[in-house]
Write an enzyme that holds these catalytic residues in place. Sequence first.
Site, short mmCIF file in Angstrom:
data_model
loop_
_atom_site.label_atom_id
_atom_site.label_comp_id
_atom_site.label_asym_id
_atom_site.label_seq_id
_atom_site.Cartn_x
_atom_site.Cartn_y
_atom_site.Cartn_z
N VAL A 58 -8.94 8.46 11.96
CA VAL A 58 -10.24 9.05 12.25
C VAL A 58 -11.19 8.05 12.92
CG1 VAL A 58 -11.25 8.45 10.00
CG2 VAL A 58 -12.05 10.47 11.20
N LEU B 246 -7.71 1.79 8.14
CA LEU B 246 -8.79 1.73 9.13
C LEU B 246 -8.27 1.28 10.49
CD1 LEU B 246 -11.72 0.12 7.13
CD2 LEU B 246 -11.63 2.43 8.02
N LYS C 16 7.16 13.36 3.51
CA LYS C 16 7.13 12.00 3.00
C LYS C 16 7.50 11.97 1.51
CE LYS C 16 6.00 8.73 4.96
NZ LYS C 16 6.82 7.76 5.71
N LYS D 89 -0.56 11.26 0.91
CA LYS D 89 -0.41 12.68 1.22
C LYS D 89 0.90 13.24 0.65
CE LYS D 89 -3.29 12.47 5.35
NZ LYS D 89 -3.80 11.13 5.04
#
Length: 641
Positions: free
Chosen positions: A454, A448, A420, A408
């Site tokens: 998510v 993950l 960042k 990102k």
Amino acid sequence: MSLRRLPPFDLTHALQALVDVFLLLLAWALAFWLRFNLDVPQEYLDLAVISAPVCVLAHGLTLGAMRVHRQVWDFIGLPDLRQLTLGVLLGGLVTAMAVMMFRLPLFPRSVLLLHPVLALVLLGAVRAAWRTVVEHLGTGRADKQPLVVVGSLQDASGALRALKGAGAWEPVAILSPLRAEVGRALQSVRVLGTVSELRDVCEFVHAQTVLVASAPGSAERREALMLAADAGTRLLHMPRADEWLNPHPEAVRQVELEDLLGREPVALDVAGLAELFSGRTVLVTGAGGSIGSELCRQIARFGAARLVCVDVSEYSIYALEQELRQAHPRMEGVYYTANVRDFGRLRAIACEQQPTVVFHAAAYKHVPLMEEHNAIEALRTNVLGTVQAARAAAACGARRFVMISTDKAVNPTNVMGASKRLAELMVQAIAVQEPGTQFVSVRFGNVLGSSGSVVPLFTRQIARGGPVTVTHPEIVRYFMTIPEAAQLVLQAGLMGRSGQIFVLDMGEPVKIVELARMLIRLSGKSEQEVPITFTGLRPGEKLYEELLASDETSEPTPHPKLRIAKTAGPLPEVAEVLRWMEEAGPQPQVAEVRAWLGRRVPEYAPADSGRDAGAREDVADQLEPHERVVQLHQPLFQRHR
């Protein structure tokens, strides 16, 4: 050897040894019987009796030397039979030499050739018969559950061997992806069909559980998952190679999302990492987080003498302490609660512990949460915290400092990503000022199962019965497992030179909606039971993430999953950045923070709120109410164009 070190008497082994002696004598008698066409003259019968002890003693010595007596007949296999064959052949040779030395008169030499063959047949047959009886008694148990194995005959072979010791399962059918293998059998288990016939085969053999023996990430695994959910059956698969190293490995385990994504194991420079960590002190900030805690586990495995764990959360650092204390009792663990923005505290910890390597994993990472009301907090933790950790590493004379960055940070459209990216630039600026320490940044995508990601969100939504909320039907993200990310961070820390930014090979991007579908199926439900709805892009969110900015290139490294991003442009003044954040006050305007970030990070392009709203309205306009339930037919991996 003292009596205390003698092995305890085992009646079963004693009986098996007596059976072997009896069979050796029987083979010796049969050899004479066959040599003389079933009618042994009396003088040769006496010769057989006189020489029998020589035969038994010779074979006892050679079979003992080959450790045949240590075999467990319940689990006899081809390696054990090969060991037995060599012992019998050597025994026959020693017997022949002994007979020749004693010069027994008129001894029939053909007996010396017949006996090893007969002995091997008898000894091998009794072992095979024993195992057959044991397995037959085991498979007859009422508590065995029928199991269907999915995979080619080659894949299923290993699974069936592993299941021999799993008392809870009885393989009753194989489903092969190869139509040519249908009708064949493996270890008395028939191939009853292909993977697409899973529902019919499960009903035919009355099985409620399916074991996938195919390779991780294969099409058979994903197809089996879809079909198993439709058939209402449970999906299992064999453990990964590293899981067999656990003290009590399970023969099979539940299929997880990581297995379906099919990430290849990371090849590490074990010797180099052992040299870097073994016997040394390592400090990890953000040690209680998902990445930080996995870094601690990996570092402990490489033999660090002292692991210094720093985290602002008391509970997280406590939980980590309990885990590492049990898993690595010989390693010295030191656990601090501290905020990375407090330079005095960090420097005191670092100077007291004198770490060789510092891993900086502490950060705020939730994009929507950091976008509006907490923008200044993102700057103070992600930028100021990074500067303070890097300065503390230099102050204590650490050899290496490794910062965990994110994809990102590339062409950021949100405050978190821009913070960042600025942190990367600050690390490079400090690398110029502090040549005594190697400063490296490592950039990768989503992990993950990490906290706030998510996957846990989708899991909670599925547990509630849905709906599972996805922001956009086309949104894609790069994913990797937590252990893979941590291992590549360690590898980059070993390889990196000061000022470099490493980019991890994230593989193929994954559609978030496909991820949701996989998780729904893994829960044993369908999209009809747990619907998927679209909510529109959130503030600062992009449809896809990038690993390199438009003005960046990359160059390869000796490791296939690591590349170095080549960045250009001036580096910020560290003192000026710190001064602005000190003067900004406790609650500056978000627009002011974004404007200041834009001047420090040229590629930062804040998402226009009106444009975001329009994007969300476009999604809503495109989807009728009945279309909120997603019908997905695209492959899991689809590179974003």
